[in-house]
Write an enzyme that holds these catalytic residues in place. Structure first.
Site, PDB file in Angstrom:
ATOM      1  N   ARG A  37      32.713 -27.296 -11.320  1.00  0.00           N
ATOM      2  CA  ARG A  37      32.427 -28.620 -10.987  1.00  0.00           C
ATOM      3  C   ARG A  37      31.394 -28.538  -9.986  1.00  0.00           C
ATOM      4  O   ARG A  37      31.150 -28.034  -8.925  1.00  0.00           O
ATOM      5  CB  ARG A  37      33.744 -29.298 -10.204  1.00  0.00           C
ATOM      6  N   GLU A 134      68.788 -25.019  -3.650  1.00  0.00           N
ATOM      7  CA  GLU A 134      69.227 -23.902  -3.070  1.00  0.00           C
ATOM      8  C   GLU A 134      69.327 -24.011  -1.500  1.00  0.00           C
ATOM      9  O   GLU A 134      68.937 -22.987  -0.809  1.00  0.00           O
ATOM     10  CB  GLU A 134      68.321 -22.591  -3.504  1.00  0.00           C
TER      11      GLU A 134
END
Ligand SMILES: Cc1cc2nc3c(=O)[nH]c(=O)nc-3n(C[C@H](O)[C@H](O)[C@H](O)COP(=O)(O)OP(=O)(O)OC[C@H]3O[C@@H](n4cnc5c(N)ncnc54)[C@H](O)[C@@H]3O)c2cc1C
Length: 153
Positions: A37, A134
């Site tokens: 970029r 979890e």
């Protein structure tokens, strides 16, 4: 006290491992994008601000990797009472690390990073949920603290 977290120890470390993979993917996307970029006539990866981001991302990824290895090694060695704390640390650090790394990857992509279909946008979304299942990040911290009290008794 008897051993209490046999299943969670395995799953917490493996959730951490999955988020390590996600963070590596986000890093690879960000690194590649930073090299191609162009802004102000040069790749954005030539700017120190971008390099600092990438350096921090790489460091956090490696820190998570070694916490996960530590938890997995203790479990493999059968040192079960020691595993609880490290499985929580691995899960907590890796999931929060993945969120930070994915977020920085989006930042490096600028406006294109929040476009649906762009990989880093998907990775950022997918890095959010593992901080909840979890055991939430808050519950991991409670577990770690409880194990610290046990260590220092
Ligand atoms: C997509 C998805 C898949 C899931 N899969 C499974 C599965 O396969 N099996 C399974 O059993 N569960 C599963 N879950 C449930 C998941 O484990 C719970 O959502 C998670 O444990 C949080 O519980 P909760 O949603 O009831 O939130 P709550 O317990 O209501 O927590 C809400 C908030 O309060 C905080 N909080 C709660 N108690 C404390 C405390 N004591 N101290 C500080 N903060 C606290 C939490 O950290 C959280 O920020 C899944 C959830 C999702 C979203």
């Amino acid at each position: 006290m008897g051993y209490r977290f046999r299943t969670l120890d395995v799953f917490r470390a493996t959730v951490g491992a999955a988020m390590l993979g996600l963070a590596e993917a986000a890093f690879a996307e960000a690194f590649g994008y930073a090299r191609k970029r162009m802004a102000f006539g040069r790749p954005i990866g030539d700017f120190q601000a971008t390099q600092f981001k990438l350096a921090n991302m790489a460091m956090e990824i490696e820190a998570a990797r070694w916490l996960i290895y530590r938890a997995a090694h203790l479990r493999d060695e059968g040192r079960l009472s020691r595993t609880v704390k490290f499985a929580s640390m691995a899960k907590l650090f890796a999931t929060e690390m993945a969120w930070r790394v994915a977020d920085e990857a989006v930042q490096i992509h600028g406006g294109s990073g929040v476009t649906k279909g762009v990989k880093v946008e998907k990775l950022l979304r997918e890095s959010r949920l593992p901080r909840i299942y979890e055991g939430t990040s808050e519950i991991q911290r409670l577990t770690i603290y409880r194990e610290l009290e046990r260590d220092f008794k």
